[in-house]
Design a protein around this motif. Structure first.
Motif, PDB file in Angstrom:
ATOM      1  N   MET A   1      -8.747  33.447 -11.743  1.00 20.78           N
ATOM      2  CA  MET A   1      -8.893  33.798 -10.330  1.00 20.78           C
ATOM      3  C   MET A   1      -7.629  33.505  -9.534  1.00 20.78           C
ATOM      4  O   MET A   1      -7.255  34.253  -8.627  1.00 20.78           O
ATOM      5  CB  MET A   1     -10.070  33.026  -9.728  1.00 20.78           C
ATOM      6  CG  MET A   1     -11.418  33.461 -10.259  1.00 20.78           C
ATOM      7  SD  MET A   1     -12.778  32.612  -9.413  1.00 20.78           S
ATOM      8  CE  MET A   1     -14.192  33.431 -10.149  1.00 20.78           C
ATOM      9  N   ALA A   2      -6.946  32.402  -9.865  1.00 18.55           N
ATOM     10  CA  ALA A   2      -5.730  32.043  -9.139  1.00 18.55           C
ATOM     11  C   ALA A   2      -4.648  33.086  -9.329  1.00 18.55           C
ATOM     12  O   ALA A   2      -3.903  33.419  -8.399  1.00 18.55           O
ATOM     13  CB  ALA A   2      -5.234  30.667  -9.606  1.00 18.55           C
TER      14      ALA A   2
ATOM     15  N   ALA B   1      -6.832  37.622   0.599  1.00 22.75           N
ATOM     16  CA  ALA B   1      -6.474  37.078  -0.715  1.00 22.75           C
ATOM     17  C   ALA B   1      -5.962  35.652  -0.581  1.00 22.75           C
ATOM     18  O   ALA B   1      -6.282  34.784  -1.401  1.00 22.75           O
ATOM     19  CB  ALA B   1      -5.411  37.957  -1.373  1.00 22.75           C
ATOM     20  N   GLU B   2      -5.188  35.378   0.475  1.00 25.80           N
ATOM     21  CA  GLU B   2      -4.664  34.028   0.680  1.00 25.80           C
ATOM     22  C   GLU B   2      -5.792  33.040   0.939  1.00 25.80           C
ATOM     23  O   GLU B   2      -5.801  31.925   0.421  1.00 25.80           O
ATOM     24  CB  GLU B   2      -3.670  34.020   1.835  1.00 25.80           C
ATOM     25  CG  GLU B   2      -3.027  32.660   2.061  1.00 25.80           C
ATOM     26  CD  GLU B   2      -1.979  32.685   3.153  1.00 25.80           C
ATOM     27  OE1 GLU B   2      -1.425  31.609   3.461  1.00 25.80           O
ATOM     28  OE2 GLU B   2      -1.703  33.791   3.692  1.00 25.80           O
ATOM     29  N   ALA B   3      -6.779  33.470   1.770  1.00 25.88           N
ATOM     30  CA  ALA B   3      -7.916  32.601   2.058  1.00 25.88           C
ATOM     31  C   ALA B   3      -8.740  32.352   0.793  1.00 25.88           C
ATOM     32  O   ALA B   3      -9.197  31.225   0.531  1.00 25.88           O
ATOM     33  CB  ALA B   3      -8.788  33.233   3.146  1.00 25.88           C
TER      34      ALA B   3
ATOM     35  N   LYS C   1      -6.946  29.821  -1.430  1.00 29.13           N
ATOM     36  CA  LYS C   1      -7.120  28.433  -0.983  1.00 29.13           C
ATOM     37  C   LYS C   1      -8.521  27.936  -1.320  1.00 29.13           C
ATOM     38  O   LYS C   1      -8.723  26.779  -1.699  1.00 29.13           O
ATOM     39  CB  LYS C   1      -6.867  28.339   0.519  1.00 29.13           C
ATOM     40  CG  LYS C   1      -5.417  28.573   0.917  1.00 29.13           C
ATOM     41  CD  LYS C   1      -5.228  28.452   2.428  1.00 29.13           C
ATOM     42  CE  LYS C   1      -3.773  28.678   2.826  1.00 29.13           C
ATOM     43  NZ  LYS C   1      -3.565  28.564   4.295  1.00 29.13           N
ATOM     44  N   GLU C   2      -9.514  28.826  -1.180  1.00 26.98           N
ATOM     45  CA  GLU C   2     -10.888  28.447  -1.486  1.00 26.98           C
ATOM     46  C   GLU C   2     -11.042  28.109  -2.967  1.00 26.98           C
ATOM     47  O   GLU C   2     -11.698  27.124  -3.343  1.00 26.98           O
ATOM     48  CB  GLU C   2     -11.835  29.595  -1.098  1.00 26.98           C
ATOM     49  CG  GLU C   2     -13.309  29.281  -1.336  1.00 26.98           C
ATOM     50  CD  GLU C   2     -14.201  30.478  -1.039  1.00 26.98           C
ATOM     51  OE1 GLU C   2     -15.403  30.251  -0.819  1.00 26.98           O
ATOM     52  OE2 GLU C   2     -13.699  31.624  -1.048  1.00 26.98           O
ATOM     53  N   ILE C   3     -10.417  28.917  -3.816  1.00 28.28           N
ATOM     54  CA  ILE C   3     -10.478  28.680  -5.255  1.00 28.28           C
ATOM     55  C   ILE C   3      -9.834  27.343  -5.622  1.00 28.28           C
ATOM     56  O   ILE C   3     -10.364  26.557  -6.416  1.00 28.28           O
ATOM     57  CB  ILE C   3      -9.779  29.840  -6.010  1.00 28.28           C
ATOM     58  CG1 ILE C   3     -10.586  31.130  -5.860  1.00 28.28           C
ATOM     59  CG2 ILE C   3      -9.594  29.496  -7.490  1.00 28.28           C
ATOM     60  CD1 ILE C   3      -9.827  32.360  -6.314  1.00 28.28           C
ATOM     61  N   ASN C   4      -8.687  27.065  -5.010  1.00 27.59           N
ATOM     62  CA  ASN C   4      -7.983  25.817  -5.292  1.00 27.59           C
ATOM     63  C   ASN C   4      -8.769  24.611  -4.808  1.00 27.59           C
ATOM     64  O   ASN C   4      -8.802  23.569  -5.468  1.00 27.59           O
ATOM     65  CB  ASN C   4      -6.600  25.834  -4.653  1.00 27.59           C
ATOM     66  CG  ASN C   4      -5.600  26.637  -5.463  1.00 27.59           C
ATOM     67  OD1 ASN C   4      -5.171  26.204  -6.519  1.00 27.59           O
ATOM     68  ND2 ASN C   4      -5.252  27.810  -4.976  1.00 27.59           N
TER      69      ASN C   4
END
Length: 379
Positions: A28-29, A43-45, A48-51
């Protein structure tokens, strides 16, 4: 807006193992990384959510707290996750994440503060050796002389004079690699000061000039086993290039080339040779002696009426099979020799033989010309 479940964010179940979490995060990253989606705020949000989700679940203590208290575990300093994602900031957490996830892909592989020993394994070396077919048959012990980098005796391979010692590189702290942040990625590359060794030599050895090794010509013994073939490789462990600064030596590989033989031709473990036989011996039959690579002559009975090109097989008279008790076979191909420089009497006898020849004495030639006659006679 309510925060999504971390497990749902990564698309894994609550019982997912560490490997599943890591694999899901990596996939996903890569898909949502801002560098691959320039100008895409969504995509940026999502990135950050994935991280954030992976940061919480990859740590056993944080994961246990999240499983018990949910998102409340990371709010207002609660749940044993001191600092949560706020104190260190997004950039710091990203550095840790990408170090653990992609450090091996970028040449990392070690934690912070890792000390490099500066020891490097020496390179493997190759030596081409030519042997005779007789040597390939019986095996041999040979001595070779080869120039090889060996450990410097003056400094015992350290590269520094006896009165000094290598010091830890101040640039990389002995790790041999330095890190630099490029956007959201933490990149690693070889330390430019020590060349990746983690150590710096201020007072190099006079004999090896800091390399820790010098070139010497060495005499080595090579044992060639019976049955080797063209291209056989013999490995001499630890006889290659000496390692840098006391590192382990490489290996020496001997590649064998078998010289062509004047009498025998080899095909695997089998040997082939052509033996000329006089016309009279081929017609009347005889017994001949054929040399072998074992040094003993083998007797072969040539049957009456043997034609040129006929093969005879001598079992187990060929090459030994490598690392086995088996042997190949020796194939003898008969070449009938027509007599030359005949005397008057010999010509008379052959003329009498020709006159006395009857049908069936030469079946191959008779059959051939009969077919020619039928072919062109019917045209």
């Amino acid at each position: 807006m309510a925060t999504r479940c971390f497990y749902e964010t990564l698309g894994v179940s609550r019982t997912a193992k560490d490997g599943e979490l890591k694999s899901a995060f990596r996939k996903m990253a890569m898909e949502c990384h801002p560098d691959r989606n320039p100008g895409d705020a969504t995509a940026e949000a999502r990135f950050k959510e994935i991280n954030s989700a992976y940061e919480a679940l990859k740590d056993p203590q944080k994961r246990a707290a999240y499983d018990r208290f949910g998102h409340a575990a990371f709010e207002n300093g609660g749940g044993g996750a001191a600092g949560g994602f706020g104190g260190a900031g997004f950039g710091a957490s990203m550095s840790d994440i990408f170090e653990s996830m992609f450090g091996d892909m970028m040449g990392g592989g070690g934690g912070r503060g890792r000390q490099a020993s500066g020891r490097e394994r020496g390179s493997d070396l190759r030596y081409n050796m030519e042997i005779s077919l007789e040597d390939a048959y019986g095996g041999k012990t040979a001595q070779i002389r080869i120039p090889t980098p060996v450990t410097c005796e003056a400094c015992a391979g350290s590269g520094a004079k006896a009165s000094s010692k290598p010091r830890t590189c101040g640039t990389c702290g002995g790790a041999g690699r330095v890190r630099a942040t490029q956007g959201l990625f933490l990149m690693e590359h070889t330390c430019p000061t020590c060349g990746g060794r983690g150590q710096v030599i201020d007072d190099p050895c006079d004999s090896c000039h800091g390399a820790g090794r010098v070139t010497r010509e060495r005499t080595l013994q090579v044992n060639v086993p019976p049955g080797v073939e063209e291209g056989t490789r013999i490995r001499l462990s630890g006889e290659g290039e000496a390692g840098l600064r006391g590192g382990p030596a490489g290996d020496l590989y001997i590649f064998l080339s078998v010289q062509p033989h004047g009498f025998f031709e080899r095909e695997g473990a089998d040997l082939y040779c052509r033996v000329p036989v006089s016309m009279t011996d081929a017609a009347l039959g005889t017994e001949i002696e054929v040399p072998t690579l074992s040094g003993e002559a083998a007797k072969l009975k040539v049957a009456e009426g043997t034609q040129s090109g006929r093969q005879f097989r001598l079992s187990r008279k060929g090459m030994p099979v490598l690392r086995s008790r088996d042997f190949g076979d020796l194939y003898i191909q008969i070449e009938v020799e027509t007599p030359k420089n005949l005397s008057k009497r010999q010509r008379e006898l052959l003329e009498e033989f020709r006159q006395a020849s009857s049908e069936g004495n030469h079946p191959e030639s008779e059959g051939f010309f009969a077919k020619v006659k039928d072919l062109f006679g019917s045209a």
